[in-house]
Design an enzyme around this catalytic site. Structure first.
Site, PDB file in Angstrom:
ATOM      1  N   LYS A  28      12.589  -5.312 -40.879  1.00 58.84           N
ATOM      2  CA  LYS A  28      11.149  -5.024 -40.928  1.00 58.84           C
ATOM      3  C   LYS A  28      10.492  -4.957 -39.541  1.00 58.84           C
ATOM      4  O   LYS A  28       9.291  -4.833 -39.431  1.00 58.84           O
ATOM      5  CB  LYS A  28      10.408  -6.023 -41.822  1.00 58.84           C
ATOM      6  N   THR A  31       9.253  -1.403 -34.591  1.00 61.32           N
ATOM      7  CA  THR A  31       8.736  -0.945 -33.292  1.00 61.32           C
ATOM      8  C   THR A  31       9.629  -1.437 -32.157  1.00 61.32           C
ATOM      9  O   THR A  31      10.434  -2.360 -32.324  1.00 61.32           O
ATOM     10  CB  THR A  31       7.287  -1.432 -33.071  1.00 61.32           C
ATOM     11  N   SER A  59      11.645  15.969 -24.731  1.00 64.60           N
ATOM     12  CA  SER A  59      10.404  16.552 -24.196  1.00 64.60           C
ATOM     13  C   SER A  59       9.550  15.457 -23.583  1.00 64.60           C
ATOM     14  O   SER A  59       8.959  15.635 -22.507  1.00 64.60           O
ATOM     15  CB  SER A  59       9.609  17.227 -25.319  1.00 64.60           C
ATOM     16  N   TRP A  91      13.741  25.406 -21.266  1.00 70.21           N
ATOM     17  CA  TRP A  91      13.081  25.105 -22.534  1.00 70.21           C
ATOM     18  C   TRP A  91      11.579  24.988 -22.282  1.00 70.21           C
ATOM     19  O   TRP A  91      11.161  24.745 -21.145  1.00 70.21           O
ATOM     20  CB  TRP A  91      13.648  23.794 -23.107  1.00 70.21           C
ATOM     21  N   SER A 186      18.137  14.279 -24.231  1.00 74.79           N
ATOM     22  CA  SER A 186      17.588  14.429 -25.587  1.00 74.79           C
ATOM     23  C   SER A 186      18.610  13.976 -26.612  1.00 74.79           C
ATOM     24  O   SER A 186      19.800  14.261 -26.480  1.00 74.79           O
ATOM     25  CB  SER A 186      17.234  15.897 -25.836  1.00 74.79           C
ATOM     26  N   HIS A 191      22.356  17.753 -30.604  1.00 76.75           N
ATOM     27  CA  HIS A 191      22.720  17.429 -29.217  1.00 76.75           C
ATOM     28  C   HIS A 191      23.957  16.498 -29.216  1.00 76.75           C
ATOM     29  O   HIS A 191      24.449  16.117 -30.276  1.00 76.75           O
ATOM     30  CB  HIS A 191      21.532  16.786 -28.509  1.00 76.75           C
TER      31      HIS A 191
HETATM   32  C1  LIG Z   1      16.802  22.032 -21.779  1.00 77.11           C
HETATM   33  C2  LIG Z   1      15.989  21.258 -22.774  1.00 77.11           C
HETATM   34  N1  LIG Z   1      15.027  20.441 -22.343  1.00 77.11           N
HETATM   35  C3  LIG Z   1      14.280  19.719 -23.192  1.00 77.11           C
HETATM   36  C4  LIG Z   1      14.468  19.773 -24.549  1.00 77.11           C
HETATM   37  C5  LIG Z   1      13.604  18.973 -25.454  1.00 77.11           C
HETATM   38  O1  LIG Z   1      14.271  17.968 -26.118  1.00 77.11           O
HETATM   39  P1  LIG Z   1      13.677  17.389 -27.496  1.00 77.11           P
HETATM   40  O2  LIG Z   1      13.968  18.391 -28.547  1.00 77.11           O
HETATM   41  O3  LIG Z   1      14.403  16.088 -27.690  1.00 77.11           O
HETATM   42  O4  LIG Z   1      12.229  17.181 -27.293  1.00 77.11           O
HETATM   43  C6  LIG Z   1      15.448  20.628 -25.059  1.00 77.11           C
HETATM   44  C7  LIG Z   1      15.644  20.727 -26.514  1.00 77.11           C
HETATM   45  O5  LIG Z   1      16.601  21.063 -27.073  1.00 77.11           O
HETATM   46  C8  LIG Z   1      16.228  21.397 -24.157  1.00 77.11           C
HETATM   47  O6  LIG Z   1      17.178  22.244 -24.601  1.00 77.11           O
END
Ligand SMILES: Cc1ncc(COP(=O)(O)O)c(C=O)c1O
Length: 402
Positions: A28, A31, A59, A91, A186, A191
């Site tokens: 439980k 976080t 990201s 990305w 990531s 992945h």
């Molecule tokens: C080169 C690259 N940077 C950043 C990301 C972002 O990762 P996430 O999907 O975990 O936010 C990705 C996503 O696949 C990516 O290919």
């Protein structure tokens, strides 16, 4: 008969991953807590970095790392408008943190052999205003890191390595993501390891680490080395709610940490399985009687130990007009596929909003990768002979499509 299906990833979680995640739910305490901290320490040590900070996505890891470069508490920080170099094959969230932090992106083309940034073209884009590079290690590979580090040193640039696609890969036995001031990872679905969503930032500087911790949690001082100073200086404020700078909430849950931690312990095994599957697919394709160089593949430099998560293809130029129909055909026949990152990001509608100035001719290779490239999954269990044969059959059917 069961329809053939070859997904970007299959069976992402094993029983022990599920058990670790479930244990957290049953406790439980969902976080961020002890498991995240333990995972961060293990991750940093294993990769050869001093510190690691887990986030809720790759990201978020990129946003945190780039935001430190502009944070008031940072020792080496960039001024608004400073130029940051980024490969055009990137990305969206490798790019947006640059703009979100009032910095200026400068795009560079990539190499056809590795899909990674072209170092000769990069050198030509460096000006007095260039202060940092956000490198993207594409699909488990990298550029020549020795050369790149020479450029970084000579021009006194900050380096963030977006390693979201390349966890576990190394160049000259040094892990990607540990060359620069920050490396980001990531743990999204498909992945190298996955907790559904999740990410990590690594760094070697204690102040950078403390800023990351504060930025990740609202900009407060709690759990940072800044805390004792601010606690004394602002003794009238509740010490648990002392805010010392800008911040977000980009924390992972303990469930994500428990699952990713468990998978990370078998990363080497997962890497080997993907490598094996790639060799099986490549071998079978090239030995097939229908093989007629329908595709080109990335070249692996001898200094790189890759960590694949997908298998990229470049369609032979003679079939370029068939690409759309071919990818539709693969999807229809159960083979999931997707572009190489997001192609040339300069061609994306979102990039038009910012009216980036560039010459189309400077991005010939990025455009080729967009026009000819796609990738399919590489699974973490050995591909079955039957599935391998079906996959090859469909891939080699490109010449028969109208
Ligand atoms: C080169 C690259 N940077 C950043 C990301 C972002 O990762 P996430 O999907 O975990 O936010 C990705 C996503 O696949 C990516 O290919």
């Amino acid at each position: 008969m069961k329809k053939f299906s070859y997904k970007l990833l299959s069976n992402a979680f094993n029983q022990s991953d599920i058990k670790e995640g479930t244990k957290v739910i049953k406790s439980k305490y969902l976080t961020i807590s002890k498991i995240t901290k333990k995972f961060e320490k293990y991750f940093a040590k294993n990769l050869g970095s001093k510190y690691a900070v887990m986030t809720n996505s790759g990201s978020s890891a990129n946003l945190l790392a780039t935001s430190v470069l502009r944070n008031p508490l940072s020792i080496k920080k960039l001024k608004p408008g400073a130029e940051v170099i980024i490969p055009a094959v990137c990305w969206s969230t490798s790019l947006w943190p640059i703009l979100q932090n009032n910095l200026k992106p400068v795009f560079v083309d990539v190499e056809l052999d590795t899909f990674n940034i072209d170092l000769d073209k990069l050198k030509k884009k460096i000006t007095k205003k260039t202060k940092a590079i956000i490198l993207v290690h594409v699909l488990g590979l990298s550029t020549n890191m020795n050369e790149l580090m020479k450029i970084i040193k000579k021009n006194k640039l900050e380096l963030i390595e977006d390693t979201c696609e390349s966890l576990g890969a190394s160049y000259n036995k040094k892990k990607l993501g540990t060359y620069g001031r920050f490396g980001t990872y990531s743990f999204y679905y498909s992945h190298q390891i996955t907790s559904g969503e999740g990410g990590m930032v690594v760094c070697n500087n204690k102040i950078d680490y403390n800023i990351l911790i504060s930025l990740r949690s609202h900009g407060w001082s709690r759990n940072t080395d800044f805390h004792s100073y601010y606690k004394k200086k602002f003794s009238n404020i509740n010490e648990n709610f002392l805010f010392i700078g800008p911040g977000y909430n980009l924390r992972p849950t303990e469930i994500q940490a428990a699952i990713a931690f468990n998978q990370f312990k078998r990363l080497n095994k997962l890497m080997k399985l993907r490598k094996k599957n790639r060799s099986l697919i490549l071998d079978k394709l090239k030995k097939h009687h229908k093989w007629d160089n329908q595709f080109d593949f990335v070249k692996v430099h001898k200094s790189i130990n890759p960590s694949w998560f997908g298998m990229p293809f470049l369609i032979n130029k003679r079939y370029i007009k068939k690409k759309k129909a071919f990818l539709k055909y693969l999807t229809k026949n159960g083979i999931e596929n997707r572009p190489i990152i997001s192609g040339n990001f300069l061609n994306q509608p979102a990039s038009k909003l910012y009216k980036f100035k560039f010459k189309k001719d400077d991005f010939k290779i990025s455009n080729q990768i967009e026009d000819r490239g796609f990738f399919i999954g590489l699974h973490t269990s050995k591909i079955k002979e039957n599935d391998l044969n079906k996959l090859i059959e469909h891939l080699l059917n490109i010449g028969n499509l109208s």
